[in-house]
Design a protein around this motif. Structure first.
Motif, PDB file in Angstrom:
ATOM      1  N   GLN A 179      73.788  -0.489   0.628  1.00  0.00           N
ATOM      2  CA  GLN A 179      72.791  -1.283   1.340  1.00  0.00           C
ATOM      3  C   GLN A 179      73.018  -2.783   1.153  1.00  0.00           C
ATOM      4  OE1 GLN A 179      69.009   0.286  -0.029  1.00  0.00           O
ATOM      5  NE2 GLN A 179      69.190   2.065   1.286  1.00  0.00           N
ATOM      6  N   VAL A 180      74.255  -3.162   0.826  1.00  0.00           N
ATOM      7  CA  VAL A 180      74.580  -4.559   0.571  1.00  0.00           C
ATOM      8  C   VAL A 180      74.340  -5.415   1.817  1.00  0.00           C
ATOM      9  CG1 VAL A 180      76.461  -6.133  -0.058  1.00  0.00           C
ATOM     10  CG2 VAL A 180      76.140  -4.009  -1.311  1.00  0.00           C
ATOM     11  N   TYR A 181      74.575  -4.851   2.989  1.00  0.00           N
ATOM     12  CA  TYR A 181      74.391  -5.611   4.234  1.00  0.00           C
ATOM     13  C   TYR A 181      72.999  -5.408   4.832  1.00  0.00           C
ATOM     14  CZ  TYR A 181      79.352  -6.674   4.228  1.00  0.00           C
ATOM     15  OH  TYR A 181      80.594  -7.144   3.903  1.00  0.00           O
ATOM     16  N   ARG A 182      72.087  -4.887   4.083  1.00  0.00           N
ATOM     17  CA  ARG A 182      70.753  -4.577   4.586  1.00  0.00           C
ATOM     18  C   ARG A 182      70.053  -5.779   5.201  1.00  0.00           C
ATOM     19  NH1 ARG A 182      67.003  -3.029  -0.335  1.00  0.00           N
ATOM     20  NH2 ARG A 182      65.470  -2.969   1.300  1.00  0.00           N
ATOM     21  N   TRP A 183      70.375  -6.969   4.735  1.00  0.00           N
ATOM     22  CA  TRP A 183      69.696  -8.176   5.211  1.00  0.00           C
ATOM     23  C   TRP A 183      69.995  -8.450   6.677  1.00  0.00           C
ATOM     24  CZ3 TRP A 183      66.961  -8.243   1.134  1.00  0.00           C
ATOM     25  CH2 TRP A 183      67.521  -8.019  -0.115  1.00  0.00           C
ATOM     26  N   PHE A 184      71.036  -7.848   7.234  1.00  0.00           N
ATOM     27  CA  PHE A 184      71.486  -8.170   8.582  1.00  0.00           C
ATOM     28  C   PHE A 184      71.149  -7.102   9.614  1.00  0.00           C
ATOM     29  CE2 PHE A 184      74.159 -10.316   5.545  1.00  0.00           C
ATOM     30  CZ  PHE A 184      74.195 -11.606   6.049  1.00  0.00           C
ATOM     31  N   ASP A 185      70.449  -6.055   9.236  1.00  0.00           N
ATOM     32  CA  ASP A 185      70.263  -4.949  10.175  1.00  0.00           C
ATOM     33  C   ASP A 185      69.037  -5.093  11.060  1.00  0.00           C
ATOM     34  OD1 ASP A 185      68.100  -4.220   8.628  1.00  0.00           O
ATOM     35  OD2 ASP A 185      68.820  -2.208   8.194  1.00  0.00           O
ATOM     36  N   GLY A 186      68.238  -6.128  10.857  1.00  0.00           N
ATOM     37  CA  GLY A 186      67.092  -6.372  11.712  1.00  0.00           C
ATOM     38  C   GLY A 186      65.860  -5.557  11.371  1.00  0.00           C
ATOM     39  N   ALA A 187      65.983  -4.592  10.474  1.00  0.00           N
ATOM     40  CA  ALA A 187      64.834  -3.770  10.102  1.00  0.00           C
ATOM     41  C   ALA A 187      64.054  -4.447   8.979  1.00  0.00           C
ATOM     42  CB  ALA A 187      65.300  -2.390   9.640  1.00  0.00           C
ATOM     43  N   THR A 188      62.785  -4.201   8.934  1.00  0.00           N
ATOM     44  CA  THR A 188      61.973  -4.784   7.866  1.00  0.00           C
ATOM     45  C   THR A 188      62.096  -3.995   6.580  1.00  0.00           C
ATOM     46  OG1 THR A 188      60.061  -3.540   8.649  1.00  0.00           O
ATOM     47  CG2 THR A 188      60.312  -5.799   9.450  1.00  0.00           C
ATOM     48  N   ALA A 189      62.469  -2.733   6.671  1.00  0.00           N
ATOM     49  CA  ALA A 189      62.655  -1.918   5.469  1.00  0.00           C
ATOM     50  C   ALA A 189      63.837  -0.989   5.693  1.00  0.00           C
ATOM     51  CB  ALA A 189      61.400  -1.108   5.176  1.00  0.00           C
ATOM     52  N   MET A 190      64.569  -0.739   4.644  1.00  0.00           N
ATOM     53  CA  MET A 190      65.707   0.173   4.750  1.00  0.00           C
ATOM     54  C   MET A 190      65.198   1.612   4.845  1.00  0.00           C
ATOM     55  SD  MET A 190      68.521  -1.500   4.765  1.00  0.00           S
ATOM     56  CE  MET A 190      69.705  -0.207   4.474  1.00  0.00           C
ATOM     57  N   PRO A 191      65.876   2.436   5.647  1.00  0.00           N
ATOM     58  CA  PRO A 191      65.508   3.855   5.656  1.00  0.00           C
ATOM     59  C   PRO A 191      65.812   4.450   4.287  1.00  0.00           C
ATOM     60  CG  PRO A 191      67.511   3.482   6.908  1.00  0.00           C
ATOM     61  CD  PRO A 191      66.992   2.134   6.515  1.00  0.00           C
ATOM     62  N   LEU A 234      73.857 -14.118  12.192  1.00  0.00           N
ATOM     63  CA  LEU A 234      73.510 -13.290  13.354  1.00  0.00           C
ATOM     64  C   LEU A 234      73.633 -14.085  14.652  1.00  0.00           C
ATOM     65  CD1 LEU A 234      70.515 -11.221  11.934  1.00  0.00           C
ATOM     66  CD2 LEU A 234      72.916 -10.538  12.184  1.00  0.00           C
ATOM     67  N   ALA A 235      73.295 -15.364  14.615  1.00  0.00           N
ATOM     68  CA  ALA A 235      73.431 -16.207  15.808  1.00  0.00           C
ATOM     69  C   ALA A 235      74.903 -16.344  16.200  1.00  0.00           C
ATOM     70  CB  ALA A 235      72.810 -17.576  15.569  1.00  0.00           C
ATOM     71  N   ALA A 236      75.793 -16.496  15.207  1.00  0.00           N
ATOM     72  CA  ALA A 236      77.229 -16.601  15.503  1.00  0.00           C
ATOM     73  C   ALA A 236      77.752 -15.301  16.098  1.00  0.00           C
ATOM     74  CB  ALA A 236      78.000 -16.960  14.224  1.00  0.00           C
ATOM     75  N   ARG A 237      77.305 -14.168  15.570  1.00  0.00           N
ATOM     76  CA  ARG A 237      77.738 -12.878  16.107  1.00  0.00           C
ATOM     77  C   ARG A 237      77.239 -12.699  17.534  1.00  0.00           C
ATOM     78  NH1 ARG A 237      77.255  -7.477  17.003  1.00  0.00           N
ATOM     79  NH2 ARG A 237      78.637  -6.084  15.881  1.00  0.00           N
ATOM     80  N   GLN A 238      75.994 -13.071  17.776  1.00  0.00           N
ATOM     81  CA  GLN A 238      75.436 -12.949  19.121  1.00  0.00           C
ATOM     82  C   GLN A 238      76.161 -13.862  20.103  1.00  0.00           C
ATOM     83  OE1 GLN A 238      71.338 -13.747  18.252  1.00  0.00           O
ATOM     84  NE2 GLN A 238      70.876 -11.616  17.749  1.00  0.00           N
ATOM     85  N   ALA A 239      76.524 -15.075  19.659  1.00  0.00           N
ATOM     86  CA  ALA A 239      77.270 -15.994  20.528  1.00  0.00           C
ATOM     87  C   ALA A 239      78.635 -15.399  20.868  1.00  0.00           C
ATOM     88  CB  ALA A 239      77.425 -17.355  19.851  1.00  0.00           C
ATOM     89  N   PHE A 240      79.297 -14.783  19.867  1.00  0.00           N
ATOM     90  CA  PHE A 240      80.582 -14.137  20.122  1.00  0.00           C
ATOM     91  C   PHE A 240      80.409 -13.006  21.128  1.00  0.00           C
ATOM     92  CE2 PHE A 240      83.587 -10.724  19.468  1.00  0.00           C
ATOM     93  CZ  PHE A 240      84.806 -11.384  19.495  1.00  0.00           C
ATOM     94  N   ALA A 241      79.416 -12.163  20.917  1.00  0.00           N
ATOM     95  CA  ALA A 241      79.185 -11.019  21.810  1.00  0.00           C
ATOM     96  C   ALA A 241      78.896 -11.495  23.233  1.00  0.00           C
ATOM     97  CB  ALA A 241      78.038 -10.164  21.279  1.00  0.00           C
ATOM     98  N   ARG A 242      78.094 -12.526  23.348  1.00  0.00           N
ATOM     99  CA  ARG A 242      77.751 -13.061  24.672  1.00  0.00           C
ATOM    100  C   ARG A 242      79.002 -13.610  25.368  1.00  0.00           C
ATOM    101  NH1 ARG A 242      73.662 -15.525  23.106  1.00  0.00           N
ATOM    102  NH2 ARG A 242      74.667 -17.431  22.409  1.00  0.00           N
ATOM    103  N   ARG A 243      79.809 -14.386  24.634  1.00  0.00           N
ATOM    104  CA  ARG A 243      81.006 -14.982  25.224  1.00  0.00           C
ATOM    105  C   ARG A 243      82.059 -13.920  25.553  1.00  0.00           C
ATOM    106  NH1 ARG A 243      82.252 -18.742  28.547  1.00  0.00           N
ATOM    107  NH2 ARG A 243      84.104 -19.928  28.005  1.00  0.00           N
ATOM    108  N   ALA A 244      82.197 -12.915  24.705  1.00  0.00           N
ATOM    109  CA  ALA A 244      83.128 -11.816  24.989  1.00  0.00           C
ATOM    110  C   ALA A 244      82.696 -11.083  26.253  1.00  0.00           C
ATOM    111  CB  ALA A 244      83.206 -10.860  23.803  1.00  0.00           C
TER     112      ALA A 244
END
Length: 168
Positions: free
Chosen positions: A4-16, A87-97
């Motif tokens: 769950q190291v990347y849990r901060w980036f999954d957009g959920a408020t709590a981990m399953p 997350l903003a950088a990833r979204q910008a990449f996804a949008r531009r791709a």
């Protein structure tokens, strides 16, 4: 093992919840930096925790300092400085791709794998390095196909979402 190291980036408020009997591993490294060396594991049973597992951490004073530092306000500052720009950088990449290549880049997270279609993985890494992008081989992260891993954390904040460089 539930990482769950990347849990901060999954957009959920709590981990399953982790599957029954699984260990979970979490860390502050992806939100506050690798150098802090603070993380935690949850074992399926208290008997699974041994002195060997608990004796290789940062000094107690360092742990106490971080415990006092991690107020709600300070945690929010870390979130704002690390998670949101990543997350903003990833979204910008996804949008531009999508605009340039017609790609659909689903999901969230601080990184993604791009398949190296028609070229070996090492060639993909070299081609991107020639364009000033530092990426990692996908095989280093368990990819079953030749690929490169783009990580969006640690981008140049001053360059803006279209000018930053990814790091593998």
């Amino acid at each position: 093992m539930a990482n769950q190291v990347y849990r901060w980036f999954d957009g959920a408020t709590a981990m399953p919840p982790a599957p029954a009997g699984a260990w979970t591993v979490t860390s502050l490294a992806k939100i506050a930096g690798n150098g802090i060396r603070l993380g935690w594991a949850s074992a399926p049973s208290p008997d699974a925790i041994t002195r060997t597992l608990t004796s290789d951490g940062p000094p107690t004073a360092w742990q106490w300092a971080w415990a006092r530092f991690l107020t709600r306000q300070n945690f929010q500052a870390l979130w704002t400085d690390c998670v949101e720009p990543t997350l903003a950088a990833r979204q910008a990449f996804a949008r531009r791709a999508g605009e340039l290549l017609g790609w659909d880049v689903p999901g969230l997270g601080p990184c993604l794998l791009l398949a190296c279609v028609g070229i070996p993985e090492a060639t993909g890494v070299e081609l991107l390095a020639g364009q000033g992008l530092r990426v990692s081989p996908g095989s280093a992260f368990g990819s079953p196909v030749d690929s490169v891993r783009l990580s969006f954390s640690g981008d140049d904040r001053g360059a803006g979402p279209d000018g930053g460089r990814s790091h593998g």
